[in-house]
Each structure stands twice: as C-alpha cells, then as structure tokens.
Design a protein around this motif. Structure first.
Motif, PDB file in Angstrom:
ATOM      1  N   LEU A   1      22.402 -58.533  26.950  1.00  0.00           N
ATOM      2  CA  LEU A   1      22.931 -57.782  25.935  1.00  0.00           C
ATOM      3  C   LEU A   1      23.930 -56.609  26.731  1.00  0.00           C
ATOM      4  O   LEU A   1      25.291 -56.836  26.298  1.00  0.00           O
ATOM      5  CB  LEU A   1      22.125 -57.110  24.798  1.00  0.00           C
ATOM      6  CG  LEU A   1      23.092 -56.412  23.926  1.00  0.00           C
ATOM      7  CD1 LEU A   1      24.033 -57.068  23.076  1.00  0.00           C
ATOM      8  CD2 LEU A   1      22.137 -55.562  23.050  1.00  0.00           C
ATOM      9  N   VAL A   2      23.329 -55.776  27.440  1.00  0.00           N
ATOM     10  CA  VAL A   2      23.989 -54.808  28.216  1.00  0.00           C
ATOM     11  C   VAL A   2      25.094 -55.393  29.205  1.00  0.00           C
ATOM     12  O   VAL A   2      25.935 -54.652  29.609  1.00  0.00           O
ATOM     13  CB  VAL A   2      23.015 -53.718  28.626  1.00  0.00           C
ATOM     14  CG1 VAL A   2      22.309 -53.072  27.670  1.00  0.00           C
ATOM     15  CG2 VAL A   2      22.351 -54.244  29.786  1.00  0.00           C
TER      16      VAL A   2
ATOM     17  N   ALA B   1      21.531 -46.338  23.917  1.00  0.00           N
ATOM     18  CA  ALA B   1      20.655 -45.791  24.989  1.00  0.00           C
ATOM     19  C   ALA B   1      19.397 -46.213  24.976  1.00  0.00           C
ATOM     20  O   ALA B   1      18.859 -46.406  26.138  1.00  0.00           O
ATOM     21  CB  ALA B   1      20.498 -44.287  24.779  1.00  0.00           C
ATOM     22  N   ARG B   2      18.732 -46.565  23.752  1.00  0.00           N
ATOM     23  CA  ARG B   2      17.371 -47.104  23.779  1.00  0.00           C
ATOM     24  C   ARG B   2      17.463 -48.572  24.483  1.00  0.00           C
ATOM     25  O   ARG B   2      16.514 -49.038  25.023  1.00  0.00           O
ATOM     26  CB  ARG B   2      16.712 -47.053  22.426  1.00  0.00           C
ATOM     27  CG  ARG B   2      16.425 -45.828  22.064  1.00  0.00           C
ATOM     28  CD  ARG B   2      15.571 -44.758  22.621  1.00  0.00           C
ATOM     29  NE  ARG B   2      16.066 -44.264  23.790  1.00  0.00           N
ATOM     30  CZ  ARG B   2      17.174 -43.205  23.321  1.00  0.00           C
ATOM     31  NH1 ARG B   2      17.640 -42.544  22.470  1.00  0.00           N
ATOM     32  NH2 ARG B   2      17.472 -42.667  24.785  1.00  0.00           N
ATOM     33  N   LEU B   3      18.504 -49.315  23.978  1.00  0.00           N
ATOM     34  CA  LEU B   3      18.724 -50.708  24.385  1.00  0.00           C
ATOM     35  C   LEU B   3      18.945 -50.799  26.029  1.00  0.00           C
ATOM     36  O   LEU B   3      18.133 -51.488  26.696  1.00  0.00           O
ATOM     37  CB  LEU B   3      19.727 -51.354  23.674  1.00  0.00           C
ATOM     38  CG  LEU B   3      19.613 -51.452  22.305  1.00  0.00           C
ATOM     39  CD1 LEU B   3      20.956 -52.058  21.517  1.00  0.00           C
ATOM     40  CD2 LEU B   3      18.401 -52.818  22.142  1.00  0.00           C
ATOM     41  N   GLU B   4      19.448 -49.796  26.473  1.00  0.00           N
ATOM     42  CA  GLU B   4      19.792 -49.917  27.877  1.00  0.00           C
ATOM     43  C   GLU B   4      18.571 -49.369  28.849  1.00  0.00           C
ATOM     44  O   GLU B   4      18.324 -50.052  29.748  1.00  0.00           O
ATOM     45  CB  GLU B   4      20.780 -48.973  28.198  1.00  0.00           C
ATOM     46  CG  GLU B   4      21.275 -48.781  29.714  1.00  0.00           C
ATOM     47  CD  GLU B   4      22.596 -48.117  29.979  1.00  0.00           C
ATOM     48  OE1 GLU B   4      22.589 -47.050  30.576  1.00  0.00           O
ATOM     49  OE2 GLU B   4      23.628 -48.606  29.790  1.00  0.00           O
ATOM     50  N   GLU B   5      17.755 -48.575  28.084  1.00  0.00           N
ATOM     51  CA  GLU B   5      16.314 -48.265  28.625  1.00  0.00           C
ATOM     52  C   GLU B   5      15.442 -49.583  28.761  1.00  0.00           C
ATOM     53  O   GLU B   5      14.832 -49.981  29.783  1.00  0.00           O
ATOM     54  CB  GLU B   5      15.531 -47.236  27.875  1.00  0.00           C
ATOM     55  CG  GLU B   5      16.143 -45.945  28.034  1.00  0.00           C
ATOM     56  CD  GLU B   5      15.662 -44.870  26.884  1.00  0.00           C
ATOM     57  OE1 GLU B   5      14.886 -45.213  26.424  1.00  0.00           O
ATOM     58  OE2 GLU B   5      15.900 -43.693  27.003  1.00  0.00           O
ATOM     59  N   CYS B   6      15.673 -50.218  27.680  1.00  0.00           N
ATOM     60  CA  CYS B   6      14.797 -51.593  27.751  1.00  0.00           C
ATOM     61  C   CYS B   6      15.309 -52.498  28.795  1.00  0.00           C
ATOM     62  O   CYS B   6      14.544 -53.256  29.607  1.00  0.00           O
ATOM     63  CB  CYS B   6      15.051 -52.419  26.497  1.00  0.00           C
ATOM     64  SG  CYS B   6      14.045 -51.557  25.051  1.00  0.00           S
ATOM     65  N   ALA B   7      16.567 -52.593  29.025  1.00  0.00           N
ATOM     66  CA  ALA B   7      17.210 -53.566  29.879  1.00  0.00           C
ATOM     67  C   ALA B   7      16.794 -53.302  31.376  1.00  0.00           C
ATOM     68  O   ALA B   7      16.659 -53.703  32.292  1.00  0.00           O
ATOM     69  CB  ALA B   7      18.688 -53.400  29.697  1.00  0.00           C
ATOM     70  N   LYS B   8      16.729 -51.867  31.617  1.00  0.00           N
ATOM     71  CA  LYS B   8      16.376 -51.184  32.812  1.00  0.00           C
ATOM     72  C   LYS B   8      14.807 -51.033  33.180  1.00  0.00           C
ATOM     73  O   LYS B   8      14.401 -50.590  34.029  1.00  0.00           O
ATOM     74  CB  LYS B   8      16.997 -49.721  33.124  1.00  0.00           C
ATOM     75  CG  LYS B   8      18.672 -49.962  33.311  1.00  0.00           C
ATOM     76  CD  LYS B   8      19.011 -48.399  33.265  1.00  0.00           C
ATOM     77  CE  LYS B   8      20.811 -48.676  33.509  1.00  0.00           C
ATOM     78  NZ  LYS B   8      21.142 -47.289  33.908  1.00  0.00           N
TER      79      LYS B   8
END
Length: 89
Positions: free
Chosen positions: A30-31, A48-55
């Motif tokens: 997604l990101v 920001a939460r989705l990006e934390e999941c991605a990382k």
C-alpha cells in the motif's frame, strides 16, 4: 459453507476472520503504491499507523477496529484536503 454467486460478478468467498488486519506485506504494498498520498504518513493519523505496519514498527498490525479507525482517519483527511483545495467550506 460454499461460495455464493453474485449477479454480474464472480463467486463471493466467505469472509475469513483474521487477528490482524493488514500484515506487513500488504501495508508495504500500500505505502509503495501510486495510490499512497504524496504526503505519506503526514496525511493523517491513520496513514502514520499504516506506515508503521509497513515498516514493522508495531508489535501487532491491528484488528478490525483499528483498521476501520485508520481508514476513517485517512478518508476524513483526504476529503477535508480536497474540499479545502476546491475552496469549499
């Protein structure tokens, strides 16, 4: 439970319940997609939460409640930014 036929579409598979909503691989997809907002994690709290999941910066990706909150945050931010750009109150 078998697959149900949806008129005008393919078979509809029964929903599977998962303890996580967006695994790291899906979040990364997604990101890194062209649909991810140019402002990225700065777009909204949910982004920001989705990006934390991605990382993989979260211990757990999140359940349905968290995912709905993240998506709502994203959509409210995007609509608000779009209305502001159009000069709408």
């Amino acid at each position: 439970m078998g697959a149900a036929h949806v008129p005008g579409g393919g078979p509809q598979h029964p929903r599977r319940v998962s303890t996580t909503c967006l695994p790291a691989t899906l979040s990364r997809d997604l990101v890194s997609s062209p649909y991810w907002p140019p402002t990225g994690a700065g777009t909204s709290w949910g982004d920001a939460r989705l990006e934390e999941c991605a990382k993989r910066q979260r211990a757990k990706a999140g359940g349905g409640t968290e995912c709905r909150a993240w998506a709502t945050s994203h959509h409210l931010a995007v609509v608000t930014l779009r209305l502001t750009a159009l000069g709408c109150p």
